[in-house]
Enzyme design. Structure first.
Site, PDB file in Angstrom:
ATOM      1  N   SER A  41      -6.290   5.504  33.394  1.00 44.92           N
ATOM      2  CA  SER A  41      -5.674   5.310  34.695  1.00 44.92           C
ATOM      3  C   SER A  41      -5.897   6.564  35.541  1.00 44.92           C
ATOM      4  O   SER A  41      -5.293   7.600  35.279  1.00 44.92           O
ATOM      5  CB  SER A  41      -4.178   5.070  34.509  1.00 44.92           C
ATOM      6  OG  SER A  41      -3.513   5.314  35.720  1.00 44.92           O
ATOM      7  N   ILE A  44      -2.691   8.166  36.781  1.00 45.40           N
ATOM      8  CA  ILE A  44      -1.925   9.008  35.835  1.00 45.40           C
ATOM      9  C   ILE A  44      -2.644  10.340  35.653  1.00 45.40           C
ATOM     10  O   ILE A  44      -2.027  11.401  35.649  1.00 45.40           O
ATOM     11  CB  ILE A  44      -1.757   8.289  34.473  1.00 45.40           C
ATOM     12  CG1 ILE A  44      -0.855   7.069  34.627  1.00 45.40           C
ATOM     13  CG2 ILE A  44      -1.179   9.236  33.429  1.00 45.40           C
ATOM     14  CD1 ILE A  44      -0.698   6.243  33.369  1.00 45.40           C
ATOM     15  N   VAL A  49      -5.660  20.890  31.071  1.00 40.22           N
ATOM     16  CA  VAL A  49      -5.750  22.230  30.488  1.00 40.22           C
ATOM     17  C   VAL A  49      -6.451  22.080  29.145  1.00 40.22           C
ATOM     18  O   VAL A  49      -6.806  20.982  28.740  1.00 40.22           O
ATOM     19  CB  VAL A  49      -4.375  22.897  30.288  1.00 40.22           C
ATOM     20  CG1 VAL A  49      -3.814  23.394  31.594  1.00 40.22           C
ATOM     21  CG2 VAL A  49      -3.407  21.950  29.599  1.00 40.22           C
ATOM     22  N   LYS A  80     -17.647  32.015  23.407  1.00 39.94           N
ATOM     23  CA  LYS A  80     -16.417  32.619  22.860  1.00 39.94           C
ATOM     24  C   LYS A  80     -16.697  33.070  21.430  1.00 39.94           C
ATOM     25  O   LYS A  80     -17.063  32.252  20.584  1.00 39.94           O
ATOM     26  CB  LYS A  80     -15.291  31.584  22.880  1.00 39.94           C
ATOM     27  CG  LYS A  80     -14.029  32.002  22.138  1.00 39.94           C
ATOM     28  CD  LYS A  80     -12.962  30.912  22.207  1.00 39.94           C
ATOM     29  CE  LYS A  80     -11.798  31.222  21.294  1.00 39.94           C
ATOM     30  NZ  LYS A  80     -10.808  30.129  21.261  1.00 39.94           N
ATOM     31  N   PRO A 100     -12.136  37.254  14.711  1.00 39.64           N
ATOM     32  CA  PRO A 100     -13.514  36.823  15.004  1.00 39.64           C
ATOM     33  C   PRO A 100     -13.845  35.460  14.417  1.00 39.64           C
ATOM     34  O   PRO A 100     -13.267  35.049  13.413  1.00 39.64           O
ATOM     35  CB  PRO A 100     -14.351  37.892  14.285  1.00 39.64           C
ATOM     36  CG  PRO A 100     -13.503  38.292  13.109  1.00 39.64           C
ATOM     37  CD  PRO A 100     -12.060  38.129  13.530  1.00 39.64           C
ATOM     38  N   VAL A 187      -2.815   0.575  31.844  1.00 36.21           N
ATOM     39  CA  VAL A 187      -2.343  -0.339  30.796  1.00 36.21           C
ATOM     40  C   VAL A 187      -0.827  -0.499  30.941  1.00 36.21           C
ATOM     41  O   VAL A 187      -0.091   0.485  30.958  1.00 36.21           O
ATOM     42  CB  VAL A 187      -2.714   0.203  29.398  1.00 36.21           C
ATOM     43  CG1 VAL A 187      -2.046  -0.613  28.299  1.00 36.21           C
ATOM     44  CG2 VAL A 187      -4.220   0.207  29.219  1.00 36.21           C
ATOM     45  N   THR A 345      -6.975  24.992  18.901  1.00 35.56           N
ATOM     46  CA  THR A 345      -7.440  24.102  17.839  1.00 35.56           C
ATOM     47  C   THR A 345      -7.321  22.614  18.181  1.00 35.56           C
ATOM     48  O   THR A 345      -7.673  21.771  17.357  1.00 35.56           O
ATOM     49  CB  THR A 345      -6.617  24.354  16.563  1.00 35.56           C
ATOM     50  OG1 THR A 345      -5.236  24.466  16.936  1.00 35.56           O
ATOM     51  CG2 THR A 345      -7.052  25.616  15.861  1.00 35.56           C
TER      52      THR A 345
HETATM   53  C1  LIG Z   1      -0.708  24.549  27.820  1.00 40.07           C
HETATM   54  C2  LIG Z   1      -1.799  23.919  27.007  1.00 40.07           C
HETATM   55  C3  LIG Z   1      -2.914  24.650  26.668  1.00 40.07           C
HETATM   56  C4  LIG Z   1      -3.925  24.076  25.879  1.00 40.07           C
HETATM   57  N1  LIG Z   1      -5.000  24.822  25.493  1.00 40.07           N
HETATM   58  C5  LIG Z   1      -5.929  24.284  24.664  1.00 40.07           C
HETATM   59  C6  LIG Z   1      -7.056  25.013  24.247  1.00 40.07           C
HETATM   60  O1  LIG Z   1      -7.258  26.166  24.609  1.00 40.07           O
HETATM   61  N2  LIG Z   1      -7.941  24.409  23.417  1.00 40.07           N
HETATM   62  C7  LIG Z   1      -7.773  23.123  23.009  1.00 40.07           C
HETATM   63  O2  LIG Z   1      -8.603  22.627  22.224  1.00 40.07           O
HETATM   64  N3  LIG Z   1      -6.740  22.404  23.445  1.00 40.07           N
HETATM   65  C8  LIG Z   1      -5.821  22.934  24.245  1.00 40.07           C
HETATM   66  N4  LIG Z   1      -4.779  22.180  24.680  1.00 40.07           N
HETATM   67  C9  LIG Z   1      -4.728  20.778  24.304  1.00 40.07           C
HETATM   68  C10 LIG Z   1      -5.664  20.013  25.222  1.00 40.07           C
HETATM   69  O3  LIG Z   1      -5.272  20.160  26.567  1.00 40.07           O
HETATM   70  C11 LIG Z   1      -5.670  18.562  24.858  1.00 40.07           C
HETATM   71  O4  LIG Z   1      -5.844  18.415  23.478  1.00 40.07           O
HETATM   72  C12 LIG Z   1      -6.819  17.887  25.533  1.00 40.07           C
HETATM   73  O5  LIG Z   1      -6.770  18.105  26.915  1.00 40.07           O
HETATM   74  C13 LIG Z   1      -6.819  16.431  25.252  1.00 40.07           C
HETATM   75  O6  LIG Z   1      -5.774  15.798  25.945  1.00 40.07           O
HETATM   76  P1  LIG Z   1      -5.692  14.248  25.809  1.00 40.07           P
HETATM   77  O7  LIG Z   1      -6.995  13.682  26.166  1.00 40.07           O
HETATM   78  O8  LIG Z   1      -5.112  13.928  24.491  1.00 40.07           O
HETATM   79  O9  LIG Z   1      -4.574  13.864  26.900  1.00 40.07           O
HETATM   80  P2  LIG Z   1      -4.664  13.807  28.499  1.00 40.07           P
HETATM   81  O10 LIG Z   1      -5.606  14.782  29.074  1.00 40.07           O
HETATM   82  O11 LIG Z   1      -3.238  13.864  28.973  1.00 40.07           O
HETATM   83  O12 LIG Z   1      -5.252  12.370  28.782  1.00 40.07           O
HETATM   84  C14 LIG Z   1      -4.472  11.200  28.682  1.00 40.07           C
HETATM   85  C15 LIG Z   1      -5.259  10.042  29.238  1.00 40.07           C
HETATM   86  O13 LIG Z   1      -4.538   8.843  29.007  1.00 40.07           O
HETATM   87  C16 LIG Z   1      -4.520   8.083  30.189  1.00 40.07           C
HETATM   88  N5  LIG Z   1      -3.364   7.199  30.183  1.00 40.07           N
HETATM   89  C17 LIG Z   1      -2.094   7.493  29.821  1.00 40.07           C
HETATM   90  N6  LIG Z   1      -1.319   6.413  29.983  1.00 40.07           N
HETATM   91  C18 LIG Z   1      -2.121   5.410  30.422  1.00 40.07           C
HETATM   92  C19 LIG Z   1      -1.921   4.058  30.781  1.00 40.07           C
HETATM   93  N7  LIG Z   1      -0.716   3.485  30.715  1.00 40.07           N
HETATM   94  N8  LIG Z   1      -2.981   3.344  31.205  1.00 40.07           N
HETATM   95  C20 LIG Z   1      -4.204   3.880  31.280  1.00 40.07           C
HETATM   96  N9  LIG Z   1      -4.451   5.168  30.972  1.00 40.07           N
HETATM   97  C21 LIG Z   1      -3.420   5.902  30.559  1.00 40.07           C
HETATM   98  C22 LIG Z   1      -4.511   9.119  31.298  1.00 40.07           C
HETATM   99  O14 LIG Z   1      -4.954   8.560  32.506  1.00 40.07           O
HETATM  100  C23 LIG Z   1      -5.505  10.136  30.727  1.00 40.07           C
HETATM  101  O15 LIG Z   1      -6.820   9.710  31.033  1.00 40.07           O
HETATM  102  C24 LIG Z   1      -3.793  22.736  25.471  1.00 40.07           C
HETATM  103  C25 LIG Z   1      -2.674  21.989  25.860  1.00 40.07           C
HETATM  104  C26 LIG Z   1      -1.678  22.566  26.606  1.00 40.07           C
HETATM  105  C27 LIG Z   1      -0.479  21.738  26.988  1.00 40.07           C
END
Ligand SMILES: Cc1cc2nc3c(=O)[nH]c(=O)nc-3n(C[C@H](O)[C@H](O)[C@H](O)COP(=O)(O)OP(=O)(O)OC[C@H]3O[C@@H](n4cnc5c(N)ncnc54)[C@H](O)[C@@H]3O)c2cc1C
Length: 497
Positions: A41, A44, A49, A80, A100, A187, A345
């Site tokens: 979506s 959303i 990050v 890195k 490292p 969804v 990680t």
């Molecule tokens: C502060 C912070 C720092 C971080 N730093 C690191 C880092 O240095 N290295 C690292 O590996 N990870 C890091 N992470 C973790 C990393 O950001 C996530 O693992 C990564 O971005 C993957 O996120 P995701 O795809 O699981 O979720 P999101 O990016 O939140 O994506 C969720 C998806 O689901 C969709 N969605 C949700 N509900 C619906 C719905 N009802 N219908 C349709 N679509 C929907 C959204 O549109 C979106 O596309 C960090 C996280 C945080 C919070």
């Protein structure tokens, strides 16, 4: 058992986790008749990050056959070589240390480091600071590329920094060009079969998307795994206090070092991550010890942005689902769990989850045994990473705020971590113990544990140190530094931004 037919995979979520998983599963099954559909979506959006990786991201791109020259410029990516931890210890000489990524040259220097650590643990005054023993540190300090000249085939492993939005967009383009279907829709409901498996996703535009396997990459919402299927969530809050982050970018002010900086703050720590286009900054903190406003002010001061720029506060749900694979649903990414970003990680686990799942599925489909073994392996991965990260807090050598004092006094530790700490302080071989932990598959190597303990100066106090007795074998730190400097001269300068 025969190999099951390549499945129709539906991935809910178009964040980094969704696209990484889609690419890997399409690579696995696309050419054999399987299909992958990503549903996301745009309203959303993604968390946006997550800018640091481990070497697993390199393995991911290599697995897909995507060259650095193709993806790195598109994602503002830099190399890195590790993480520099600053301010986690008040011990003299331990103001900072480098964790490292390892490489073949370290096979020559690591034994000397471990040997001197063992002596210092027993109170023998020998050099045992991690910065003296590993090539990655020498390269990063010298602002060198991790890729050596042709004459020197001994480069270290390395990861990347990247723009999370651009990485997602790059992978989306790569995947859709190769046959992955992309649906931009929200969804509304998850339809189940009478057996409790997922039958289809029902979207707000009336579409019904069927599949054989559903991957929940819907972020912290965990729409399918936790909300619809009720997968139990195991919180890590008693081990890891941090539950918030405030983030804001800055322009480059100095030449890039190929490292993440992780700097202790009053109620947590902040990262500094150099991309080619900007520097990513974020302060990860515990809302129990510092307010959002104070954390933002502390971050702004630290990065010289008191009067300008927008900051964004994020909430973090720290823990993991009990089982990543339930029925025909796999949870990956934030929907599956999140430890905290100290060792970057999260995407590492996403990649491991998708590859391991594909292997497990291939070896017999949806059998209870397959699922159980897979879930056990993924859970062990989470616990292994969690313990290493918890150790950063438990062993901290700061006393300035309640946050650090309470972390140092935290007894809510796993038995494995307690055993590691006991072994260190009682002069046992923590390498052997580490190798036995987490089902004989520890996430962090002996070297990493030594860097953490030694980097904090977790040794008897200087006043109690004894001079080495005559004839005692001591690893020669000067000789090692000279060897590393000679090796480093085979690497070109690195100036990406
Ligand atoms: C502060 C912070 C720092 C971080 N730093 C690191 C880092 O240095 N290295 C690292 O590996 N990870 C890091 N992470 C973790 C990393 O950001 C996530 O693992 C990564 O971005 C993957 O996120 P995701 O795809 O699981 O979720 P999101 O990016 O939140 O994506 C969720 C998806 O689901 C969709 N969605 C949700 N509900 C619906 C719905 N009802 N219908 C349709 N679509 C929907 C959204 O549109 C979106 O596309 C960090 C996280 C945080 C919070």
């Amino acid at each position: 058992m025969s190999t099951p037919a390549p499945p129709r995979v539906v991935v809910l979520g178009g964040g980094s986790a969704g696209w990484i998983t889609a690419c890997l599963l399409h690579h696995q099954w696309g050419e054999r008749g399987g299909s992958v559909t990503v549903v996301e979506s745009p309203e959303i959006g993604i968390i946006g990050v997550g800018e640091g990786s481990t070497p697993q991201l390199k393995a991911f791109f290599e697995h897909l056959g995507i060259a650095e020259a193709d993806w790195m410029p598109a994602c503002d990516a830099t190399y890195k070589l590790g993480i520099r931890f600053t301010g986690w210890s008040e011990r003299t000489g331990c103001e900072s240390y480098f964790h490292p990524f390892p490489g073949p040259v370290d096979l020559h220097s690591e034994p000397g480091f471990l040997h001197n650590c063992a002596l210092r643990r027993r109170g023998v005054d020998v050099p045992a600071h991690p910065d003296d023993w590993f090539l990655a540190e020498a390269l990063s300090e010298g602002r060198k590329s991790p890729i050596p000249e042709e004459n020197f085939p001994f480069g270290p492993s390395y990861g990347y920094h990247f723009d999370a939005h651009k990485l997602g967009a790059f992978l989306r383009d790569w995947a859709t060009k190769r046959g992955v279907t992309h649906r931009a829709t929200r969804v509304e409901e998850v339809e189940l079969t009478p057996d409790g498996d997922v039958a289809a996703l029902l979207c707000d535009d009336g579409e019904r998307i069927e599949g054989d396997i559903f991957v929940d990459c819907s972020g912290f919402r965990s729409l399918i795994a936790q909300q619809r299927l009720g997968a139990p969530f195991i919180p890590f809050g008693e081990n890891l206090f941090n539950d918030r982050a405030v983030v804001m970018p800055t322009a480059h002010r100095e030449p890039v070092k190929p490292q993440t900086d992780s700097i202790a703050m009053s109620g947590g720590w902040r990262w500094s991550i150099p991309l080619t286009s900007r520097v990513g900054n974020g302060y990860v903190y515990s809302s129990k010890y510092i307010s959002d406003e104070d954390a933002e002010a502390e971050l702004r001061k630290a990065i010289g942005m008191e009067d300008q720029g927008d900051a964004r506060v994020l909430q973090m749900r720290v823990g993991r689902v009990a089982d990543s694979w339930t029925g025909n649903c796999l949870a990956a990414g934030l929907s599956q769990g999140f430890i905290e970003p100290l060792e970057a990680t999260a995407l590492h686990i996403v990649i491991v989850t998708a590859l391991d799942f594909a292997r497990a599925y291939e070896s017999g489909g949806f059998t209870a045994q397959n699922r159980e073994e897979f879930n056990w392996r993924i859970a062990a991965k989470y616990e292994g990473i969690r313990d290493y990260i918890v150790a950063h807090y438990r062993l901290n050598q700061r006393s300035d705020t309640a946050y650090w004092r309470d972390n140092a006094a935290n007894h809510a530790l796993s038995d494995d971590l307690k055993a590691m700490m006991t072994a260190w302080f009682t002069h046992e071989d923590i390498g052997r113990l580490n190798a036995e932990q987490h089902g004989g598959n520890p996430h962090y190597a002996n070297m990493s544990w030594h860097c953490l303990f030694a980097g904090y100066g977790t040794f008897p106090p200087q006043a109690k140190m004894q001079a080495p007795p005559p004839g005692l074998h001591i690893s020669d730190v000067e000789q090692t530094r000279a060897m590393l400097a000679a090796c480093a001269s085979n690497f070109p300068d690195y100036a990406p931004a």
